[in-house]
Scaffold this motif. Structure first.
Motif, PDB file in Angstrom:
ATOM      1  N   GLN A  33       0.824  -1.205   0.000  1.00 17.35           N
ATOM      2  CA  GLN A  33       0.000   0.000   0.000  1.00 17.35           C
ATOM      3  C   GLN A  33       0.861   1.260   0.000  1.00 17.35           C
ATOM      4  O   GLN A  33       0.563   2.240  -0.688  1.00 17.35           O
ATOM      5  CB  GLN A  33      -0.924  -0.011   1.217  1.00 17.35           C
ATOM      6  CG  GLN A  33      -1.988  -1.110   1.175  1.00 17.35           C
ATOM      7  CD  GLN A  33      -2.861  -1.095   2.407  1.00 17.35           C
ATOM      8  OE1 GLN A  33      -2.579  -0.360   3.356  1.00 17.35           O
ATOM      9  NE2 GLN A  33      -3.901  -1.906   2.407  1.00 17.35           N
ATOM     10  N   LYS A  34       1.945   1.258   0.768  1.00 14.71           N
ATOM     11  CA  LYS A  34       2.854   2.398   0.770  1.00 14.71           C
ATOM     12  C   LYS A  34       3.473   2.617  -0.606  1.00 14.71           C
ATOM     13  O   LYS A  34       3.564   3.747  -1.101  1.00 14.71           O
ATOM     14  CB  LYS A  34       3.961   2.190   1.810  1.00 14.71           C
ATOM     15  CG  LYS A  34       3.502   2.323   3.243  1.00 14.71           C
ATOM     16  CD  LYS A  34       4.693   2.206   4.166  1.00 14.71           C
ATOM     17  CE  LYS A  34       4.280   2.383   5.621  1.00 14.71           C
ATOM     18  NZ  LYS A  34       5.457   2.267   6.529  1.00 14.71           N
ATOM     19  N   SER A  35       3.876   1.562  -1.215  1.00 19.09           N
ATOM     20  CA  SER A  35       4.508   1.684  -2.533  1.00 19.09           C
ATOM     21  C   SER A  35       3.522   2.222  -3.561  1.00 19.09           C
ATOM     22  O   SER A  35       3.866   3.071  -4.386  1.00 19.09           O
ATOM     23  CB  SER A  35       5.054   0.322  -2.980  1.00 19.09           C
ATOM     24  OG  SER A  35       5.995  -0.172  -2.054  1.00 19.09           O
ATOM     25  N   CYS A  36       2.269   1.726  -3.496  1.00 15.91           N
ATOM     26  CA  CYS A  36       1.255   2.208  -4.435  1.00 15.91           C
ATOM     27  C   CYS A  36       0.965   3.696  -4.221  1.00 15.91           C
ATOM     28  O   CYS A  36       0.787   4.447  -5.188  1.00 15.91           O
ATOM     29  CB  CYS A  36      -0.029   1.389  -4.278  1.00 15.91           C
ATOM     30  SG  CYS A  36       0.119  -0.324  -4.821  1.00 15.91           S
ATOM     31  N   ARG A  37       0.917   4.082  -2.927  1.00 16.06           N
ATOM     32  CA  ARG A  37       0.643   5.487  -2.633  1.00 16.06           C
ATOM     33  C   ARG A  37       1.773   6.387  -3.131  1.00 16.06           C
ATOM     34  O   ARG A  37       1.542   7.452  -3.699  1.00 16.06           O
ATOM     35  CB  ARG A  37       0.438   5.655  -1.128  1.00 16.06           C
ATOM     36  CG  ARG A  37      -0.198   6.999  -0.761  1.00 16.06           C
ATOM     37  CD  ARG A  37      -0.470   7.112   0.719  1.00 16.06           C
ATOM     38  NE  ARG A  37      -1.411   6.089   1.174  1.00 16.06           N
ATOM     39  CZ  ARG A  37      -1.087   5.073   1.976  1.00 16.06           C
ATOM     40  NH1 ARG A  37       0.158   4.946   2.405  1.00 16.06           N
ATOM     41  NH2 ARG A  37      -1.993   4.200   2.344  1.00 16.06           N
ATOM     42  N   ARG A  38       3.019   5.953  -2.921  1.00 16.76           N
ATOM     43  CA  ARG A  38       4.152   6.738  -3.390  1.00 16.76           C
ATOM     44  C   ARG A  38       4.195   6.799  -4.918  1.00 16.76           C
ATOM     45  O   ARG A  38       4.473   7.847  -5.503  1.00 16.76           O
ATOM     46  CB  ARG A  38       5.454   6.146  -2.860  1.00 16.76           C
ATOM     47  CG  ARG A  38       5.640   6.345  -1.362  1.00 16.76           C
ATOM     48  CD  ARG A  38       6.939   5.724  -0.886  1.00 16.76           C
ATOM     49  NE  ARG A  38       7.124   5.913   0.556  1.00 16.76           N
ATOM     50  CZ  ARG A  38       8.150   5.411   1.228  1.00 16.76           C
ATOM     51  NH1 ARG A  38       9.085   4.696   0.585  1.00 16.76           N
ATOM     52  NH2 ARG A  38       8.251   5.626   2.532  1.00 16.76           N
ATOM     53  N   LEU A  39       3.913   5.679  -5.563  1.00 14.48           N
ATOM     54  CA  LEU A  39       3.893   5.659  -7.016  1.00 14.48           C
ATOM     55  C   LEU A  39       2.812   6.579  -7.560  1.00 14.48           C
ATOM     56  O   LEU A  39       3.011   7.293  -8.555  1.00 14.48           O
ATOM     57  CB  LEU A  39       3.667   4.229  -7.515  1.00 14.48           C
ATOM     58  CG  LEU A  39       3.632   4.036  -9.035  1.00 14.48           C
ATOM     59  CD1 LEU A  39       4.961   4.454  -9.644  1.00 14.48           C
ATOM     60  CD2 LEU A  39       3.317   2.574  -9.378  1.00 14.48           C
ATOM     61  N   GLN A  40       1.673   6.600  -6.869  1.00 17.95           N
ATOM     62  CA  GLN A  40       0.593   7.484  -7.289  1.00 17.95           C
ATOM     63  C   GLN A  40       1.001   8.951  -7.162  1.00 17.95           C
ATOM     64  O   GLN A  40       0.726   9.768  -8.050  1.00 17.95           O
ATOM     65  CB  GLN A  40      -0.657   7.216  -6.450  1.00 17.95           C
ATOM     66  CG  GLN A  40      -1.863   8.067  -6.843  1.00 17.95           C
ATOM     67  CD  GLN A  40      -3.070   7.767  -5.970  1.00 17.95           C
ATOM     68  OE1 GLN A  40      -2.989   6.953  -5.049  1.00 17.95           O
ATOM     69  NE2 GLN A  40      -4.178   8.424  -6.257  1.00 17.95           N
ATOM     70  N   VAL A  42       4.050  10.133  -7.301  1.00 19.27           N
ATOM     71  CA  VAL A  42       5.051  10.429  -8.335  1.00 19.27           C
ATOM     72  C   VAL A  42       4.381  10.660  -9.679  1.00 19.27           C
ATOM     73  O   VAL A  42       4.712  11.601 -10.412  1.00 19.27           O
ATOM     74  CB  VAL A  42       6.087   9.283  -8.414  1.00 19.27           C
ATOM     75  CG1 VAL A  42       6.982   9.459  -9.637  1.00 19.27           C
ATOM     76  CG2 VAL A  42       6.927   9.232  -7.155  1.00 19.27           C
ATOM     77  N   VAL A  43       3.413   9.810 -10.031  1.00 19.42           N
ATOM     78  CA  VAL A  43       2.714   9.951 -11.314  1.00 19.42           C
ATOM     79  C   VAL A  43       1.945  11.265 -11.372  1.00 19.42           C
ATOM     80  O   VAL A  43       1.973  11.981 -12.388  1.00 19.42           O
ATOM     81  CB  VAL A  43       1.775   8.743 -11.534  1.00 19.42           C
ATOM     82  CG1 VAL A  43       0.902   8.976 -12.766  1.00 19.42           C
ATOM     83  CG2 VAL A  43       2.576   7.470 -11.688  1.00 19.42           C
ATOM     84  N   THR A  47       2.718  14.326 -13.934  1.00 23.57           N
ATOM     85  CA  THR A  47       1.632  14.802 -14.796  1.00 23.57           C
ATOM     86  C   THR A  47       1.411  16.308 -14.636  1.00 23.57           C
ATOM     87  O   THR A  47       1.220  17.025 -15.622  1.00 23.57           O
ATOM     88  CB  THR A  47       0.339  14.047 -14.468  1.00 23.57           C
ATOM     89  OG1 THR A  47       0.558  12.639 -14.592  1.00 23.57           O
ATOM     90  CG2 THR A  47      -0.781  14.456 -15.406  1.00 23.57           C
ATOM     91  N   LEU A  48       1.449  16.787 -13.393  1.00 30.52           N
ATOM     92  CA  LEU A  48       1.267  18.220 -13.154  1.00 30.52           C
ATOM     93  C   LEU A  48       2.405  19.042 -13.760  1.00 30.52           C
ATOM     94  O   LEU A  48       2.177  20.126 -14.322  1.00 30.52           O
ATOM     95  CB  LEU A  48       1.166  18.493 -11.649  1.00 30.52           C
ATOM     96  CG  LEU A  48      -0.105  17.980 -10.954  1.00 30.52           C
ATOM     97  CD1 LEU A  48      -0.020  18.235  -9.457  1.00 30.52           C
ATOM     98  CD2 LEU A  48      -1.347  18.646 -11.539  1.00 30.52           C
TER      99      LEU A  48
END
Length: 476
Positions: A33-40, A42-43, A47-48
């Protein structure tokens, strides 16, 4: 004591504290879950940033369409010169040397016509001279025999490269021929070094010179025929904009200092315009240098006095330095009392208005390239107001003097009081407003310097005289 029990597939820990209470430790989220949150995160961040970059690029294209068309011109020029590789008959005529045409387009194509012409002429002449000298030195080296040939070539490379590098330090040469000297060193070294191992040196030099001439021709034609951007026109527009910004900054600074707080917001919008004038020296010098390479275009002749624009810019910067100091008086912690400001309010505001009118009239003169009959009258009004301000400085009220006599005050009041030490009026209360007044007088004097330079430009460029009809219109 810690106890662990499993509940709903998760391990829960409970700690018994010595005071009889217990605390439950909630397990942290899993690594996935931590990795997914960090990846999100970063993406989203990437994008911004991409969106912000595209937004800024879109704004540049909308605000300055000339830059967008310049990009299209570069692409078109490279597409044309690439035909020497894609079309077999053209490739057979030049072979791999056709790459020099592509390299020439990439290196010499610039934003303005003047900059492109400057680089094109420098590259063509430097290549021709260096190639000719290289062939001549190669012939002399062959006549000296096989043993002395490399010595002659090495000595020639050393002497010519050292001499050309020294010329690059001369300011007048560096300003106009720095790129040509660099290409001269490169071409001469290539011809001299490669000629020692190549048999058909003359043919190789001829092909390279031909391909460079093709690249130069494509750049000049594309730059001048399709949406040309003239360096002279850019310099002309820059000087006009700076005159307007200087006038707005002067009005804004004086209004900011003398008006009430309720009206300061509107006048503070143009306060920073003088900074553009101070930071435009390098741009003006570059554009003036490139403008001298351009042919006659629009209202500008081939021998247009571009150097005079540099003198006008220098005079404007001298005025902008005073406005910068004037702007510093606004944000100063030590301020003059309002009663003292009111004493200078009217005359300072009028002097600011007349001075800015002179600058705006000079801008109109340059825009229309017509000598204005209003400039002299505006300068006379400005000088008359300067005399009024100087009189106001000399006639400061007696209560603002550095020392006041208490004995005189006591006698005026009809009291028999012993004189005491003179009461001192703080000098810091007088200095701020007198400094502002002195700066306005100095700004007016420097504006007269701008007027003289613009008049000189009007004489050299042969501006049209003021029409008689235009001078009679106000009387009607």
């Amino acid at each position: 004591m810690a106890k662990g029990n499993e509940f709903s597939g998760r391990l829960e820990w409970r700690i018994n504290v010595p005071d009889g209470t217990s605390k439950t430790l909630v397990p942290e989220s899993g690594i996935i879950q931590k990795s997914c949150r960090r990846l999100q995160d970063v993406v989203v961040g990437i994008t911004l940033r991409i969106w912000s970059f595209l937004h800024k690029a879109w704004e540049i294209g909308v605000n300055e369409p000339k830059k967008f068309f310049h990009c299209l011109k570069v692409g078109m020029a490279l597409s044309l010169v690439s035909l020497f590789y894609y079309m077999r008959p053209l490739y057979d005529g030049y072979g791999t040397n056709a790459i020099w045409a592509v390299m020439t387009v990439v290196v010499v194509f610039e934003y303005t016509v003047g900059a492109t012409l400057c680089k094109c002429v420098n590259r063509a002449m430097a290549t021709f001279l260096a190639g000719s000298l290289g062939i001549g030195v190669h012939w002399v080296a062959n006549q000296c025999g096989e043993n002395f040939e490399p010595i002659v070539l090495e000595l020639s490379v050393f002497l010519l490269a050292a001499a050309a590098t020294f010329f690059r330090f001369i300011p007048s040469v560096k300003a106009r021929f720095d790129y040509g000297l660099l290409i001269f060193i490169l071409t001469f070294s290539l011809v001299s070094v490669s000629g020692y191992r190549v048999d058909k040196l003359f043919e190789m030099a001829h092909q390279r010179l031909s391909t460079i001439a093709i690249g130069v021709s494509i750049c000049i034609i594309t730059s001048m025929l399709f949406c040309p951007v003239w360096a002279g026109q850019e310099l002309y527009s820059l000087i006009n904009r700076n005159l307007e910004k200087l006038a707005d900054s002067l009005d804004g600074c004086v209004a900011e200092y003398f008006t009430d707080d309720g009206t300061k917001e509107d006048s503070s919008k143009n306060l920073q315009g003088y900074k553009c004038v101070l930071n435009s020296k390098a741009t003006e010098e570059s554009m003036a240098n490139f403008a001298r390479w351009e042919p006659a275009h629009g209202s500008f002749n081939f021998r247009h006095p571009w150097k005079q624009y540099l003198k006008i810019g220098s005079s404007m910067r001298n005025c902008a330095y005073c406005i910068e100091t004037l702007n510093g008086c606004i944000s100063s912690e030590i301020q003059a009392p309002e009663s003292l400001k009111k004493h200078f309010n009217d005359v300072c505001m009028r002097l600011s208005s007349h001075s800015s009118n002179v600058l705006k009239e000079l801008g109109n003169t340059m825009k229309s390239m017509t000598k204005s009959s209003k400039t002299e009258s505006s300068v006379r009004e400005m000088n008359f107001t300067v005399e009024e301000l100087q009189s106001a400085l000399k006639s400061l009220p007696y209560q603002l003097a550095l020392f006041t006599s208490p004995a005189l005050e006591a006698s005026n009041n009809g009291k028999d009081e012993a004189p005491t030490e003179p009461s001192k009026v703080p000098l810091l209360e007088i200095l701020p407003v007198t400094t502002v007044a002195s700066l306005l007088i100095e700004i007016a004097a420097r504006i007269e310097g701008i007027v003289e330079e613009v008049d000189e430009l009007a004489n050299q460029a042969e501006f049209k005289p003021a029409s008689k009809k235009g001078s009679k219109e106000p009387a009607k």
